[in-house]
Design a protein around this motif. Structure first.
Motif, PDB file in Angstrom:
ATOM      1  N   GLY A   1       8.931 -51.437 -76.432  1.00 24.80           N
ATOM      2  CA  GLY A   1       7.778 -50.670 -75.971  1.00 24.80           C
ATOM      3  C   GLY A   1       7.963 -50.158 -74.558  1.00 24.80           C
ATOM      4  O   GLY A   1       7.624 -49.007 -74.248  1.00 24.80           O
ATOM      5  N   GLY A   2       8.522 -50.995 -73.683  1.00 23.49           N
ATOM      6  CA  GLY A   2       8.780 -50.566 -72.304  1.00 23.49           C
ATOM      7  C   GLY A   2       9.777 -49.422 -72.235  1.00 23.49           C
ATOM      8  O   GLY A   2       9.620 -48.487 -71.443  1.00 23.49           O
ATOM      9  N   LEU A   3      10.781 -49.495 -73.086  1.00 26.60           N
ATOM     10  CA  LEU A   3      11.789 -48.440 -73.122  1.00 26.60           C
ATOM     11  C   LEU A   3      11.183 -47.119 -73.613  1.00 26.60           C
ATOM     12  O   LEU A   3      11.474 -46.042 -73.072  1.00 26.60           O
ATOM     13  N   VAL A   4      10.308 -47.219 -74.603  1.00 30.87           N
ATOM     14  CA  VAL A   4       9.653 -46.021 -75.142  1.00 30.87           C
ATOM     15  C   VAL A   4       8.701 -45.418 -74.103  1.00 30.87           C
ATOM     16  O   VAL A   4       8.627 -44.190 -73.948  1.00 30.87           O
ATOM     17  N   GLU A   5       7.967 -46.273 -73.391  1.00 32.21           N
ATOM     18  CA  GLU A   5       7.092 -45.774 -72.318  1.00 32.21           C
ATOM     19  C   GLU A   5       7.913 -44.999 -71.287  1.00 32.21           C
ATOM     20  O   GLU A   5       7.498 -43.942 -70.807  1.00 32.21           O
ATOM     21  N   GLN A   6       9.074 -45.539 -70.932  1.00 31.13           N
ATOM     22  CA  GLN A   6       9.947 -44.872 -69.977  1.00 31.13           C
ATOM     23  C   GLN A   6      10.439 -43.542 -70.526  1.00 31.13           C
ATOM     24  O   GLN A   6      10.547 -42.549 -69.781  1.00 31.13           O
ATOM     25  N   GLN A   7      10.710 -43.486 -71.814  1.00 37.76           N
ATOM     26  CA  GLN A   7      11.128 -42.231 -72.446  1.00 37.76           C
ATOM     27  C   GLN A   7      10.064 -41.151 -72.278  1.00 37.76           C
ATOM     28  O   GLN A   7      10.380 -39.999 -71.978  1.00 37.76           O
ATOM     29  N   ILE A   8       8.816 -41.528 -72.503  1.00 39.76           N
ATOM     30  CA  ILE A   8       7.723 -40.556 -72.377  1.00 39.76           C
ATOM     31  C   ILE A   8       7.652 -40.014 -70.957  1.00 39.76           C
ATOM     32  O   ILE A   8       7.590 -38.797 -70.732  1.00 39.76           O
ATOM     33  N   ILE A   9       7.675 -40.915 -69.988  1.00 40.84           N
ATOM     34  CA  ILE A   9       7.591 -40.509 -68.575  1.00 40.84           C
ATOM     35  C   ILE A   9       8.737 -39.573 -68.211  1.00 40.84           C
ATOM     36  O   ILE A   9       8.541 -38.515 -67.608  1.00 40.84           O
ATOM     37  N   GLN A  10       9.954 -39.955 -68.592  1.00 35.57           N
ATOM     38  CA  GLN A  10      11.130 -39.157 -68.233  1.00 35.57           C
ATOM     39  C   GLN A  10      11.164 -37.826 -68.979  1.00 35.57           C
ATOM     40  O   GLN A  10      11.572 -36.806 -68.411  1.00 35.57           O
ATOM     41  N   ALA A  11      10.736 -37.832 -70.233  1.00 37.46           N
ATOM     42  CA  ALA A  11      10.743 -36.586 -71.014  1.00 37.46           C
ATOM     43  C   ALA A  11       9.819 -35.554 -70.394  1.00 37.46           C
ATOM     44  O   ALA A  11      10.170 -34.368 -70.273  1.00 37.46           O
ATOM     45  N   LEU A  12       8.641 -35.985 -69.982  1.00 38.06           N
ATOM     46  CA  LEU A  12       7.686 -35.047 -69.406  1.00 38.06           C
ATOM     47  C   LEU A  12       8.104 -34.605 -68.009  1.00 38.06           C
ATOM     48  O   LEU A  12       7.895 -33.456 -67.620  1.00 38.06           O
ATOM     49  N   GLU A  13       8.739 -35.513 -67.269  1.00 38.60           N
ATOM     50  CA  GLU A  13       9.269 -35.131 -65.956  1.00 38.60           C
ATOM     51  C   GLU A  13      10.412 -34.125 -66.124  1.00 38.60           C
ATOM     52  O   GLU A  13      10.513 -33.151 -65.366  1.00 38.60           O
ATOM     53  N   ALA A  14      11.260 -34.358 -67.130  1.00 42.08           N
ATOM     54  CA  ALA A  14      12.352 -33.417 -67.415  1.00 42.08           C
ATOM     55  C   ALA A  14      11.806 -32.046 -67.765  1.00 42.08           C
ATOM     56  O   ALA A  14      12.384 -31.012 -67.398  1.00 42.08           O
ATOM     57  N   LEU A  15      10.675 -32.035 -68.472  1.00 41.44           N
ATOM     58  CA  LEU A  15      10.066 -30.775 -68.889  1.00 41.44           C
ATOM     59  C   LEU A  15       9.474 -30.031 -67.696  1.00 41.44           C
ATOM     60  O   LEU A  15       9.678 -28.820 -67.538  1.00 41.44           O
ATOM     61  N   VAL A  16       8.758 -30.733 -66.852  1.00 42.39           N
ATOM     62  CA  VAL A  16       8.106 -30.101 -65.694  1.00 42.39           C
ATOM     63  C   VAL A  16       9.143 -29.600 -64.689  1.00 42.39           C
ATOM     64  O   VAL A  16       9.037 -28.491 -64.150  1.00 42.39           O
ATOM     65  N   LYS A  17      10.183 -30.428 -64.462  1.00 41.96           N
ATOM     66  CA  LYS A  17      11.199 -30.077 -63.466  1.00 41.96           C
ATOM     67  C   LYS A  17      12.385 -29.330 -64.072  1.00 41.96           C
ATOM     68  O   LYS A  17      13.266 -28.873 -63.328  1.00 41.96           O
ATOM     69  N   LEU A  18      12.398 -29.221 -65.400  1.00 45.69           N
ATOM     70  CA  LEU A  18      13.544 -28.651 -66.132  1.00 45.69           C
ATOM     71  C   LEU A  18      14.842 -29.300 -65.648  1.00 45.69           C
ATOM     72  O   LEU A  18      15.781 -28.634 -65.205  1.00 45.69           O
ATOM     73  N   ASP A  19      14.841 -30.630 -65.732  1.00 46.94           N
ATOM     74  CA  ASP A  19      15.965 -31.438 -65.275  1.00 46.94           C
ATOM     75  C   ASP A  19      16.833 -31.820 -66.478  1.00 46.94           C
ATOM     76  O   ASP A  19      16.441 -32.679 -67.275  1.00 46.94           O
ATOM     77  N   PRO A  20      18.008 -31.206 -66.633  1.00 54.65           N
ATOM     78  CA  PRO A  20      18.838 -31.482 -67.816  1.00 54.65           C
ATOM     79  C   PRO A  20      19.390 -32.904 -67.844  1.00 54.65           C
ATOM     80  O   PRO A  20      19.583 -33.479 -68.920  1.00 54.65           O
ATOM     81  N   ASN A  21      19.654 -33.470 -66.678  1.00 59.03           N
ATOM     82  CA  ASN A  21      20.183 -34.840 -66.636  1.00 59.03           C
ATOM     83  C   ASN A  21      19.148 -35.853 -67.125  1.00 59.03           C
ATOM     84  O   ASN A  21      19.476 -36.792 -67.861  1.00 59.03           O
ATOM     85  N   LEU A  22      17.908 -35.636 -66.722  1.00 63.86           N
ATOM     86  CA  LEU A  22      16.831 -36.521 -67.173  1.00 63.86           C
ATOM     87  C   LEU A  22      16.603 -36.349 -68.671  1.00 63.86           C
ATOM     88  O   LEU A  22      16.353 -37.323 -69.389  1.00 63.86           O
ATOM     89  N   ALA A  23      16.689 -35.110 -69.144  1.00 65.97           N
ATOM     90  CA  ALA A  23      16.534 -34.857 -70.587  1.00 65.97           C
ATOM     91  C   ALA A  23      17.615 -35.583 -71.382  1.00 65.97           C
ATOM     92  O   ALA A  23      17.340 -36.195 -72.426  1.00 65.97           O
ATOM     93  N   LYS A  24      18.845 -35.551 -70.872  1.00 67.82           N
ATOM     94  CA  LYS A  24      19.942 -36.250 -71.563  1.00 67.82           C
ATOM     95  C   LYS A  24      19.734 -37.757 -71.556  1.00 67.82           C
ATOM     96  O   LYS A  24      20.059 -38.442 -72.529  1.00 67.82           O
ATOM     97  N   GLU A  25      19.175 -38.270 -70.463  1.00 66.02           N
ATOM     98  CA  GLU A  25      18.925 -39.710 -70.386  1.00 66.02           C
ATOM     99  C   GLU A  25      17.912 -40.139 -71.449  1.00 66.02           C
ATOM    100  O   GLU A  25      18.061 -41.188 -72.078  1.00 66.02           O
TER     101      GLU A  25
END
Length: 235
Positions: free
Chosen positions: A25-49
């Motif tokens: 669950g913690g890993l999935v929560e982190q996925q959500i946070i990083q996915a949306l940050e990748a979207l807002v910042k258009l960060d390809p490295n974060l998207a790959k993570e």
């Protein structure tokens, strides 16, 4: 003495199982946070993570599923313990699907970045949805950790808010597309992300409902919020 040792070992196995679910669950929560940050910042490295972490989520699902099968085969749990094992199997399925939705969002961020467009979509319409689904998942996992179903109704009500916000975003995006056909491609991408977030909310609500079954043996799926409130208020 042997019997007492066996019971302690069994309890330890169940606790370890719940611990793995919370890790997932913690890993999935982190996925959500990083996915949306990748979207807002258009960060390809974060998207790959986010996409790489999806493999970790999938591996945990398989591992926990196997652990549940072994406990059922060896321990033959009954009553509350059996309900817990059954609901753990369902919970990890929903967590895995949340991870899939987060990965979809990350792929959208990667696609927009790769195309290097002059005009990029804005995601203002979905910010409130994001806040709600993150809170829903956190509350549902906290209920799972504490075996506390007192917040299930609150999660269900938040899910209704998320659904309404999704419908409002969809209406707004359709208006944009009708007024200016040049916005169609970008609007569809925002809509795709909004739907993924709405689905995350659905899965978080499912997890909260499983807690009720674990704690009280009552199945509140597919019931109204009012019925759920009556069930969870009973001791």
């Amino acid at each position: 003495m042997h019997s007492e040792h066996t019971f302690k070992q069994y309890d330890a196995e169940l606790e370890a199982l719940r611990g793995k679910v919370l890790e997932m669950g913690g890993l999935v929560e982190q996925q959500i946070i990083q996915a949306l940050e990748a979207l807002v910042k258009l960060d390809p490295n974060l998207a790959k993570e986010v996409m790489n972490n999806d493999h970790r989520v999938n591996a945990l699902e398989v591992q926990i599923d196997e652990d549940c099968s072994h406990i059922i085969a060896r321990r033959q749990p009954t009553a509350g313990d059996l309900r817990m094992v059954m609901m753990i199997v369902k919970t990890i399925t929903d967590l895995e699907r949340i991870g899939d939705e987060a990965t979809k969002i990350a792929r959208t961020a990667q696609k927009i970045f790769d195309e290097d467009r002059l005009y990029k979509p804005r995601f203002n319409e979905i910010k409130a949805m994001v806040t709600l689904v993150r809170e829903m998942l956190s509350t549902a996992l906290d209920g799972f950790a504490r075996l506390d179903d007192s917040k299930t109704v609150a999660v269900a009500r938040q899910d209704e808010q998320v659904d309404e916000q999704f419908r409002a975003a969809m209406r707004q995006l359709i208006t944009f597309m009708l007024e200016d056909p040049r916005t169609i491609s970008m609007s569809l991408e925002v809509l795709f992300v909004a739907k993924a977030i709405e689905r995350i909310g659905d899965h978080a609500k499912n997890i909260a409902e499983y807690v009720v079954y674990m704690v009280k043996g009552k199945d509140v799926r597919h019931t109204s919020v009012q019925d759920m409130e009556r069930e969870t208020s009973q001791s």
